[in-house]
Enzyme design. Structure first.
Site, short mmCIF file in Angstrom:
data_model
loop_
_atom_site.label_atom_id
_atom_site.label_comp_id
_atom_site.label_asym_id
_atom_site.label_seq_id
_atom_site.Cartn_x
_atom_site.Cartn_y
_atom_site.Cartn_z
N CYS A 77 0.86 -1.18 0.00
CA CYS A 77 0.00 0.00 0.00
C CYS A 77 0.90 1.23 0.00
CB CYS A 77 -0.87 -0.02 1.25
SG CYS A 77 -1.87 1.45 1.48
N CYS A 188 -0.69 3.60 -6.64
CA CYS A 188 -1.61 3.02 -5.66
C CYS A 188 -1.78 1.58 -6.12
CB CYS A 188 -2.95 3.75 -5.69
SG CYS A 188 -4.25 2.88 -4.76
#
Ligand code: DGL
Length: 269
Positions: A77, A188
């Site tokens: 992440c 992302c």
């Protein structure tokens, strides 16, 4: 060789985005035992404040480490990694690999020197990200788009609802308005999951860069060099762990099967 002799790798994200990293890991290191953990209770991370996220990731990782005893953790992440890595590395002795925006390879790849950074609002705003740009893309113009909507669209896509192309075109517009832009960083981990649709929604071809293969190489090196980590052998034991039970998880069945995540478990926080 027994299954239990395989290196145990914990792949962690707020939602399903880290599956894009898991995919690269499974391709490069098919013999490892993978646990995929989603903090679906606190999803999304991209709009949460820094203090909350540092505390939250610490708490979730603590519980995951106790439950799964991994040999190595991948924080799959960007939103979390660009913020919490120093803190968690100080607290946990297990090797931790973070996923951060692939600015350096993008800057090397770009011929025009104009690159796009597509990330969450949190990642776009982080000092860590700004430092990456300064260090590795100082001679480039970097156009940033922070989109929480794109994260939601990727989550829905893995639950069987493909993102509308016109919505994707609208999100990409500020990047393609720069006519010389030739490279976009998918910063992302959710975004590579809908890369095919992003390519379709884009008005012209560009280079799309993500971190998956680089992370797999890094993990591979760590497994090879660390005497304390068991090498990959062969394992069919792969588990998905969530921080909250939800009907919504049923919709992920196909996506989880695709990654051989055939056991589902939960942690209580
Ligand atoms: N997948 C995460 C990332 O790489 C963020 C998604 C979220 O906003 O929770 O940044």
């Amino acid at each position: 060789m027994t299954n239990t002799a395989s290196a145990k790798i914990l792949v962690f994200d707020s939602g399903v985005g880290g599956l894009s990293i898991l995919q690269a890991l499974q391709q490069a290191l098919p013999g490892c035992e993978y646990t995929y953990a989603s903090d679906n209770q606190a999803f999304p991370y991209g709009t949460k404040n820094a203090d909350f996220l540092i505390q939250r990731v610490h708490t979730v990782l603590q519980a995951l480490i106790e439950k799964t005893r991994p040999d190595l953790i991948v924080v799959a992440c960007n939103t979390a990694s660009t913020l919490v890595l120093p803190h968690i590395r100080q607290h946990f002795s297990i090797p931790i690999v973070g996923v951060v925006p692939a600015i350096k390879p993008a800057a090397l790849l770009s011929k025009t020197g104009i690159i796009g950074l597509l990330a969450t609002p949190g990642t776009v705003a982080r000092p860590y990200t700004k430092n990456l740009v300064q260090e590795f893309a100082n001679d480039c113009e970097v156009v940033s788009v922070g989109s929480a909507e794109l994260v939601t669209l990727a989550e829905q896509s893995l639950r069987g609802t493909p993102p509308p192309l016109e919505t994707l075109s609208g999100i990409l517009k500020p990047l393609f308005d720069k006519h010389q832009l030739d490279t976009i960083v998918l910063a992302c981990t959710h975004f590579p999951l809908i890369k095919d649709q992003l390519i379709k929604a884009a008005p012209r071809p560009v280079n799309w860069v993500d971190s998956g293969e680089a992370i797999a190489r890094r993990v591979s090196t760590l497994l090879t060099n660390s005497a304390s980590i068991k090498p990959p052998q062969y394992s069919t034991l792969h588990t998905a762990i969530f921080t909250m039970a939800s009907n919504d998880i049923d919709l992920l069945g196909d996506a989880l099967n695709k990654f051989d995540l055939d056991r589902i478990d939960y942690i209580q926080l």
